[in-house]
Design an enzyme around this catalytic site. Structure first.
Site, PDB file in Angstrom:
ATOM      1  N   GLY A   1      28.178  13.568 131.011  1.00 46.10           N
ATOM      2  CA  GLY A   1      27.243  14.712 130.595  1.00 46.10           C
ATOM      3  C   GLY A   1      27.148  14.303 129.021  1.00 46.10           C
ATOM      4  O   GLY A   1      27.453  13.304 128.196  1.00 46.10           O
ATOM      5  N   CYS A   2      26.723  15.586 128.557  1.00 44.58           N
ATOM      6  CA  CYS A   2      26.381  15.347 127.012  1.00 44.58           C
ATOM      7  C   CYS A   2      27.390  15.337 125.974  1.00 44.58           C
ATOM      8  O   CYS A   2      27.173  14.883 124.879  1.00 44.58           O
ATOM      9  CB  CYS A   2      25.543  16.971 126.457  1.00 44.58           C
ATOM     10  SG  CYS A   2      24.165  17.278 127.617  1.00 44.58           S
ATOM     11  N   TYR A   3      28.640  15.192 126.333  1.00 46.82           N
ATOM     12  CA  TYR A   3      29.670  15.168 125.298  1.00 46.82           C
ATOM     13  C   TYR A   3      30.310  13.846 125.355  1.00 46.82           C
ATOM     14  O   TYR A   3      31.603  13.333 124.760  1.00 46.82           O
ATOM     15  CB  TYR A   3      30.875  16.305 125.621  1.00 46.82           C
ATOM     16  CG  TYR A   3      31.595  16.054 127.049  1.00 46.82           C
ATOM     17  CD1 TYR A   3      32.707  15.223 127.049  1.00 46.82           C
ATOM     18  CD2 TYR A   3      31.464  16.860 128.010  1.00 46.82           C
ATOM     19  CE1 TYR A   3      33.455  15.281 128.332  1.00 46.82           C
ATOM     20  CE2 TYR A   3      31.846  17.069 129.242  1.00 46.82           C
ATOM     21  CZ  TYR A   3      32.725  15.948 129.477  1.00 46.82           C
ATOM     22  OH  TYR A   3      33.557  16.016 130.704  1.00 46.82           O
TER      23      TYR A   3
END
Length: 394
Positions: free
Chosen positions: A152-154
């Site tokens: 995901g975003c991280y």
């Protein structure tokens, strides 16, 4: 032995459309009057003006994936159909970005690349974009390839941390790190609030970095990697999640996410900085993943940051939307391009399913000379302009 980010390059797919266009299109696709009002309200509050997509289906009634049915609603393509487009579009975007990265950074020859770390959560293909980068750019076939998947975003931080560890173990290592996401392929047309929020925020893009232990010559700004830290907010486990369904990947994104991040961020970041012998006041630049406007507002308030501290993050959100894993690298690139001081302590933060919080402490070295944000981005096919609805954007 420290590792350095010598260069960051970014790229987007060719299709661009305005937030206003996306809002009106979505209002036409949802069915319930309440959902239409919700679309109007949510899209107005995103802080996004333009975003990019690997697909032009959003302007067509006979799209490859998304087709308008006779009753005015939109079909729901299967996961296989979406992934087939991901495999093709991700390969093209990854190869283009890899060429651009090496062309912009004259420090390394292609034969010096020893590792490729590829991060993505929006599709799967094997052989994947990492393989095609090696073949189409003519890199050594002995290059080690690693995929950081479905984080995901991280994901930029685990990918960069892996690269730093390779360089610390082998001073001759030169690592190409790439984060690439095609979030728009997983559009879920639904009257559910969480689907509307996800559709309003997410977009497509890619970013790459060249990492090595070689001391930079100082001709252009660079980052010295000081350390990484992971943390969890277990109370947020059910509020942000990402799984695979029969009709695309399903995002669970609760309205409580900004509040959960805000209520934990000061203690978490303060503790992370303390381990590096730093305090909040000693951070010069904040490279925060712009997951959404409300998240940035919460971080600004809870950390007591001045109004301009998150301007770079807000600018990336405005011009590109939330591209998942590449987004924070767009922010870091912006600080390199606009650097006015010789040194700055940078704290980078990103969030993802779990809730997971990833941080990196970097020292930005060198001032930029003759660079401008967005330079070299290339021409795009401005789809929004075709219908007279595209605002000026980055």
């Amino acid at each position: 032995m420290p590792a350095f980010i010598h260069h960051i390059a970014t790229e987007t797919p060719e299709f661009i459309y305005s937030n206003e266009f996306a809002r009106e299109r979505m209002k036409g696709w949802v069915t319930e009057p309440r959902a239409k009002r919700m679309v109007e309200m949510i899209y107005e509050r995103t802080g996004i003006e333009t975003r990019y997509s690997a697909s032009d289906d959003f302007l067509r009634d006979d799209g490859v994936l998304f087709r308008t049915l006779s009753d005015g609603t939109i079909n729901s393509p299967t996961t296989g159909e979406r992934n087939a487009l991901y495999a093709k579009a991700a390969r093209e975007l990854a190869v283009r970005l890899a060429r651009k990265t090496l062309a912009e950074c004259a420090v390394f020859e292609k034969g010096e690349i020893t590792h490729v770390v590829f991060a993505s959560c929006t599709g799967f293909a094997n052989p994947g974009p990492d393989y095609h980068i090696i073949r189409e750019l003519g890199l050594n076939e002995s290059v080690e390839r690693y995929t950081v998947g479905f984080m995901g975003c991280y994901a930029a931080f685990p990918a960069l941390r892996m690269a730093a560890q390779f360089c610390e173990a082998n001073p001759q290592a030169v690592v190409l790190v790439m984060c690439l996401e095609l979030c728009s392929l997983h559009l879920q047309v639904s009257d559910r609030p969480e689907s509307i929020v996800a559709n309003a925020l997410f977009a497509d893009g890619a970013a790459a970095a060249l990492v090595s232990a070689r001391e930079p010559a100082g001709e252009r700004p660079y980052y010295r990697l000081q350390g990484f830290q992971s943390a969890l907010i277990p109370s947020g486990e059910t509020h942000m999640a990402w799984d695979i369904g029969d009709h695309g990947f399903n995002m669970v994104l609760s309205a409580y996410v900004p509040e959960l991040i805000g209520s934990n961020i000061r203690e978490m970041v303060g503790g992370i900085l303390e381990k590096r012998g730093l305090g909040l006041a000693e951070v010069d630049e904040w490279a925060v993943h712009p997951g959404g406007r409300a998240i940035l507002d919460q971080i600004e308030e809870q950390l007591g940051l001045p109004g301009e501290a998150l301007e770079m993050s807000r600018g990336v959100l405005r011009d590109y939307g939330n591209m998942s894993s590449p987004t924070v690298m767009f922010v870091l690139k912006g600080f390199l391009e606009e650097a006015e001081t010789e040194r700055a302590m940078t704290c980078a933060i990103a969030f993802g399913p779990g809730l997971t919080v990833e941080t990196a402490v970097l020292e930005r070295c060198g001032a930029a000379v003759g660079t401008a944000r967005g330079e070299g981005k290339g021409e795009k096919v401005a789809l929004g302009e075709a219908v007279g609805m595209l605002d000026a954007g980055g």
